[in-house]
Motif scaffolding. Sequence first.
Motif, PDB file in Angstrom:
ATOM      1  N   GLY A   1       0.838  -1.185   0.000  1.00  0.00           N
ATOM      2  CA  GLY A   1       0.000   0.000   0.000  1.00  0.00           C
ATOM      3  C   GLY A   1       0.875   1.236   0.000  1.00  0.00           C
ATOM      4  N   PHE A   2       0.247   2.390   0.130  1.00  0.00           N
ATOM      5  CA  PHE A   2       0.963   3.662   0.137  1.00  0.00           C
ATOM      6  C   PHE A   2       0.276   4.579   1.128  1.00  0.00           C
ATOM      7  CE2 PHE A   2       1.850   7.967  -1.462  1.00  0.00           C
ATOM      8  CZ  PHE A   2       3.235   7.923  -1.595  1.00  0.00           C
ATOM      9  N   ASP A   3       1.039   5.112   2.074  1.00  0.00           N
ATOM     10  CA  ASP A   3       0.487   6.020   3.077  1.00  0.00           C
ATOM     11  C   ASP A   3       0.278   7.390   2.450  1.00  0.00           C
ATOM     12  OD1 ASP A   3       0.364   7.983   5.273  1.00  0.00           O
ATOM     13  OD2 ASP A   3       0.775   6.239   6.556  1.00  0.00           O
ATOM     14  N   TYR A   4      -0.980   7.775   2.316  1.00  0.00           N
ATOM     15  CA  TYR A   4      -1.351   9.019   1.635  1.00  0.00           C
ATOM     16  C   TYR A   4      -0.779  10.239   2.339  1.00  0.00           C
ATOM     17  CZ  TYR A   4      -4.547  12.749   0.052  1.00  0.00           C
ATOM     18  OH  TYR A   4      -5.084  13.918  -0.440  1.00  0.00           O
ATOM     19  N   ASP A   5      -0.731  10.224   3.656  1.00  0.00           N
ATOM     20  CA  ASP A   5      -0.303  11.395   4.417  1.00  0.00           C
ATOM     21  C   ASP A   5       1.208  11.454   4.616  1.00  0.00           C
ATOM     22  OD1 ASP A   5      -2.964  12.612   5.152  1.00  0.00           O
ATOM     23  OD2 ASP A   5      -3.243  10.589   5.937  1.00  0.00           O
ATOM     24  N   TRP A   6       1.849  10.299   4.813  1.00  0.00           N
ATOM     25  CA  TRP A   6       3.297  10.267   4.980  1.00  0.00           C
ATOM     26  C   TRP A   6       4.047  10.202   3.664  1.00  0.00           C
ATOM     27  CZ3 TRP A   6       5.455   6.824   9.488  1.00  0.00           C
ATOM     28  CH2 TRP A   6       5.196   7.465  10.707  1.00  0.00           C
ATOM     29  N   LEU A   7       3.353   9.900   2.583  1.00  0.00           N
ATOM     30  CA  LEU A   7       3.954   9.770   1.252  1.00  0.00           C
ATOM     31  C   LEU A   7       5.079   8.732   1.257  1.00  0.00           C
ATOM     32  CD1 LEU A   7       4.116  13.518   0.113  1.00  0.00           C
ATOM     33  CD2 LEU A   7       2.345  11.814  -0.389  1.00  0.00           C
ATOM     34  N   ARG A   8       4.731   7.534   1.718  1.00  0.00           N
ATOM     35  CA  ARG A   8       5.708   6.450   1.748  1.00  0.00           C
ATOM     36  C   ARG A   8       5.005   5.123   1.546  1.00  0.00           C
ATOM     37  NH1 ARG A   8       8.102   5.268   7.595  1.00  0.00           N
ATOM     38  NH2 ARG A   8       8.225   3.199   6.648  1.00  0.00           N
ATOM     39  N   ALA A   9       5.770   4.154   1.050  1.00  0.00           N
ATOM     40  CA  ALA A   9       5.215   2.816   0.879  1.00  0.00           C
ATOM     41  C   ALA A   9       4.840   2.228   2.228  1.00  0.00           C
ATOM     42  CB  ALA A   9       6.219   1.918   0.172  1.00  0.00           C
ATOM     43  N   GLU A  10       3.817   1.392   2.218  1.00  0.00           N
ATOM     44  CA  GLU A  10       3.327   0.749   3.433  1.00  0.00           C
ATOM     45  C   GLU A  10       3.150  -0.734   3.152  1.00  0.00           C
ATOM     46  OE1 GLU A  10       1.939   1.091   7.489  1.00  0.00           O
ATOM     47  OE2 GLU A  10       2.913   2.526   6.163  1.00  0.00           O
ATOM     48  N   PHE A  11       3.637  -1.586   4.066  1.00  0.00           N
ATOM     49  CA  PHE A  11       3.483  -3.027   3.918  1.00  0.00           C
ATOM     50  C   PHE A  11       2.522  -3.509   4.998  1.00  0.00           C
ATOM     51  CE2 PHE A  11       8.007  -4.004   2.076  1.00  0.00           C
ATOM     52  CZ  PHE A  11       7.863  -2.962   1.179  1.00  0.00           C
ATOM     53  N   TYR A  12       1.456  -4.201   4.584  1.00  0.00           N
ATOM     54  CA  TYR A  12       0.508  -4.757   5.544  1.00  0.00           C
ATOM     55  C   TYR A  12       0.846  -6.237   5.698  1.00  0.00           C
ATOM     56  CZ  TYR A  12      -1.615  -0.580   3.542  1.00  0.00           C
ATOM     57  OH  TYR A  12      -1.834   0.684   3.050  1.00  0.00           O
ATOM     58  N   ARG A  13       1.490  -6.580   6.832  1.00  0.00           N
ATOM     59  CA  ARG A  13       2.076  -7.908   7.027  1.00  0.00           C
ATOM     60  C   ARG A  13       1.210  -8.803   7.902  1.00  0.00           C
ATOM     61  NH1 ARG A  13       6.577  -4.495   7.146  1.00  0.00           N
ATOM     62  NH2 ARG A  13       8.335  -5.140   5.826  1.00  0.00           N
TER      63      ARG A  13
END
Length: 397
Positions: A135-147
């Motif tokens: 995923g991608f964190d809209y507010d932090w502007l960084r990739a996000e991994f949902y583990r």
Amino acid sequence: MAYRILTLDGGGAWAILEAMALKEIFGDIDGLQILKKFDLVASNSGGSIVLGALIAGYKPSRVIDFFLSDSERDKIFAKLPWWKKIPSSVIGVGARYSTEGKRNGIASFLGAPLANTAMKDLAGALGSTKIFIMGFDYDWLRAEFYRSHDNLAGSKASAIALADAINASSTAPVNYFDEPAKANDTRRHWDGGLGGYNNPILAAVVEARIAGIAPDQISALSIGTGTVRLLRKDHPGSAPDKYVEPWKEPASLKRDIMKVATCILGDPPDAASYTSYIMLGNPPRPPTESGSGNIVRLNPMVQPCYDSTKDCWGPPPGLSEGEFDALITMDSDAAAPGDVAKVHKLGQAWMNPALNYPNQPIRMGLPKMDCEVGDPTFAAGLARWRAISKPPKVPIA
């Protein structure tokens, strides 16, 4: 090679190709049985919908039927009411689908209570197999991994519900969905392609290395959702203008917005596979037709094919000129009635060993767009995967 990875690209309803490939490789078996053949599985966007279906125990044929059904597919690509599409109709750019409606459709497809099960609580169903969704964190502007798991780098298993993780992963912005996805952690999310992970193989290889797996113990199966490639201006032989990548000048705000909105699907699938290939210790330029080492990339190329005897370019084998023309102009959502049927036919041609339909290389040779590194056909890739995935899984702490 004892540690096996599966990755599933994003690509909207073109993800039917992934279900077709899984059926061809493993047979029409329970989705959980497929997942348990792997130590680690990673997905993005449309591939995350396929992953969710496998976790729910659906057979690949059920996933194929889902994408082919206009009524079922429309539950995911839930159209906005007409009055919400007025701004996009005026400026020619804007959302067509409801993020909230998509989340409801995903939950309905997965069924309760699985849809609301936290990623961290999936271990009972998955056994030793670990998964993560991009995923991608809209507010932090960084990739996000949902583990589903903690890792040795200190990242923790995610509390986000499975349906929310899939919804976040598949919320392509600007020209597709109307707002970022929201979840039980109150943060906002976009498609993992925004972080450069439309093809999540590189993220999966890094995750395996974090777990302490040696490169020579890793075998990775990366399945894509079709890649459109038109010819460069310096192509050999003759070709119709429609087969050559257009150079549109001057640029405009509308055109640039459209490019930004869609480029997440085109990059870095080409780079991610080759970078992962090098990370796993494979030679940068192996002998011709030596294959893809310990990475198998399966993804149909929607590209013109060169006929050396006539020094000209034509449609790929198994597709008529009209079918090919439709595919190269088709949007990534493939949501219009009849579009997914065309993608389905593409998949049948790609997997037909008699046709030698082009498979995406790990490294493409230009300007002929041939296979420099990788497996040139689905059949070649399938044979390689069966050869390198035979050893039993090893338990990983």
